[in-house]
Design a protein around this motif. Structure first.
Motif, PDB file in Angstrom:
ATOM      1  N   CYS A   1      35.990 -19.535 -28.716  1.00 40.17           N
ATOM      2  CA  CYS A   1      34.920 -20.163 -29.419  1.00 40.17           C
ATOM      3  C   CYS A   1      34.892 -19.693 -30.736  1.00 40.17           C
ATOM      4  N   THR A   2      34.566 -20.620 -31.681  1.00 39.06           N
ATOM      5  CA  THR A   2      34.620 -20.329 -33.044  1.00 39.06           C
ATOM      6  C   THR A   2      33.264 -20.706 -33.812  1.00 39.06           C
ATOM      7  N   VAL A   3      32.373 -21.644 -33.216  1.00 39.29           N
ATOM      8  CA  VAL A   3      31.417 -22.223 -33.644  1.00 39.29           C
ATOM      9  C   VAL A   3      30.147 -21.071 -33.995  1.00 39.29           C
ATOM     10  N   GLY A   4      29.877 -20.763 -35.078  1.00 39.80           N
ATOM     11  CA  GLY A   4      28.633 -19.744 -35.309  1.00 39.80           C
ATOM     12  C   GLY A   4      29.145 -18.250 -35.328  1.00 39.80           C
ATOM     13  N   VAL A   5      30.333 -18.192 -34.660  1.00 39.18           N
ATOM     14  CA  VAL A   5      30.797 -16.793 -34.597  1.00 39.18           C
ATOM     15  C   VAL A   5      31.081 -16.017 -36.112  1.00 39.18           C
ATOM     16  N   LYS A   6      30.761 -14.743 -35.862  1.00 43.33           N
ATOM     17  CA  LYS A   6      31.000 -14.018 -36.981  1.00 43.33           C
ATOM     18  C   LYS A   6      31.104 -12.646 -36.208  1.00 43.33           C
ATOM     19  N   MET A   7      31.787 -11.824 -37.259  1.00 39.68           N
ATOM     20  CA  MET A   7      32.301 -10.458 -36.666  1.00 39.68           C
ATOM     21  C   MET A   7      31.214  -9.686 -36.416  1.00 39.68           C
ATOM     22  N   GLY A   8      31.492  -8.636 -35.539  1.00 36.82           N
ATOM     23  CA  GLY A   8      30.506  -7.932 -34.894  1.00 36.82           C
ATOM     24  C   GLY A   8      29.604  -8.518 -33.645  1.00 36.82           C
ATOM     25  N   ASP A   9      29.726  -9.953 -33.583  1.00 33.21           N
ATOM     26  CA  ASP A   9      29.149 -10.519 -32.512  1.00 33.21           C
ATOM     27  C   ASP A   9      29.517  -9.961 -31.017  1.00 33.21           C
ATOM     28  N   VAL A  10      28.899  -9.858 -30.066  1.00 36.88           N
ATOM     29  CA  VAL A  10      29.222  -9.323 -28.672  1.00 36.88           C
ATOM     30  C   VAL A  10      28.550 -10.424 -27.636  1.00 36.88           C
ATOM     31  N   TRP A  11      29.301 -11.050 -26.863  1.00 38.91           N
ATOM     32  CA  TRP A  11      28.715 -11.732 -25.540  1.00 38.91           C
ATOM     33  C   TRP A  11      28.960 -11.215 -24.340  1.00 38.91           C
ATOM     34  N   THR A  12      28.220 -11.441 -23.413  1.00 36.82           N
ATOM     35  CA  THR A  12      28.445 -11.270 -21.976  1.00 36.82           C
ATOM     36  C   THR A  12      29.609 -12.115 -21.477  1.00 36.82           C
ATOM     37  N   GLU A  13      30.239 -12.162 -20.246  1.00 37.15           N
ATOM     38  CA  GLU A  13      31.188 -13.016 -19.898  1.00 37.15           C
ATOM     39  C   GLU A  13      30.433 -14.401 -19.407  1.00 37.15           C
ATOM     40  N   ALA A  14      29.128 -14.143 -18.850  1.00 40.49           N
ATOM     41  CA  ALA A  14      28.385 -15.480 -18.956  1.00 40.49           C
ATOM     42  C   ALA A  14      27.907 -16.262 -20.136  1.00 40.49           C
ATOM     43  N   GLU A  15      27.684 -15.475 -21.159  1.00 39.17           N
ATOM     44  CA  GLU A  15      27.226 -16.172 -22.469  1.00 39.17           C
ATOM     45  C   GLU A  15      28.611 -16.762 -23.055  1.00 39.17           C
TER      46      GLU A  15
END
Length: 148
Positions: free
Chosen positions: A46-60
């Motif tokens: 995924c690239t939409v709205g992603v910025k360096m430093g972002d972290v997601w859970t696997e569910a996210e």
């Protein structure tokens, strides 16, 4: 037509889970292309709205992938002017999710002209990363073409 569960699993497998952290979440990353950093990517490509430093859970990451895929399902539905089956849908959504290039592709031109064999053959041209043929993209395009 929407992406099938099989198509969804294929995209997840092609993309991988990105930069997995010890707790199972993932963090944004960038690839270098010809010495320059590409756009930040997170989760399953995924690239939409992603910025360096972002972290997601696997569910996210899963939820964000589904949201991004929905945009590509709509693009396929808008761009394709002939009837297509589930395999063709899955291959085209996978291709457009990965490249964003369906609208300008020979794949689309040939498909809409009724040349399904030519459309399948045209997947192979989209195997470059940073201007160079990539083993991973060559394999992905061959898989998409075979599914198509």
């Amino acid at each position: 037509m929407q992406l099938s569960d099989r198509g969804y699993r294929k995209i997840k497998a092609y993309e991988g889970y990105g930069r997995k952290l010890p707790d199972g979440s993932c963090t944004a990353y960038q690839e270098k292309i010809n010495g320059k950093l590409d756009i930040p990517t997170l989760g399953y490509g995924c690239t939409v709205g992603v910025k360096m430093g972002d972290v997601w859970t696997e569910a996210e990451a899963d939820a964000k992938l589904r949201t991004e895929i929905a945009k590509h399902e709509r693009r396929v539905a808008q761009l394709v002017t002939v009837e297509i089956n589930q395999n063709e849908t899955d291959a085209l959504v996978s291709f457009d999710f990965n490249t964003g290039g369906l609208a300008k592709s020979t794949i689309l031109k040939r498909l809409n002209a009724g040349d399904r064999e030519g459309a399948a053959a045209a997947f192979a041209a989209w195997n470059k990363f940073g201007g160079k043929a990539s083993k991973g993209l060559t394999a992905r395009r061959a898989g998409e073409a075979a599914l198509f």
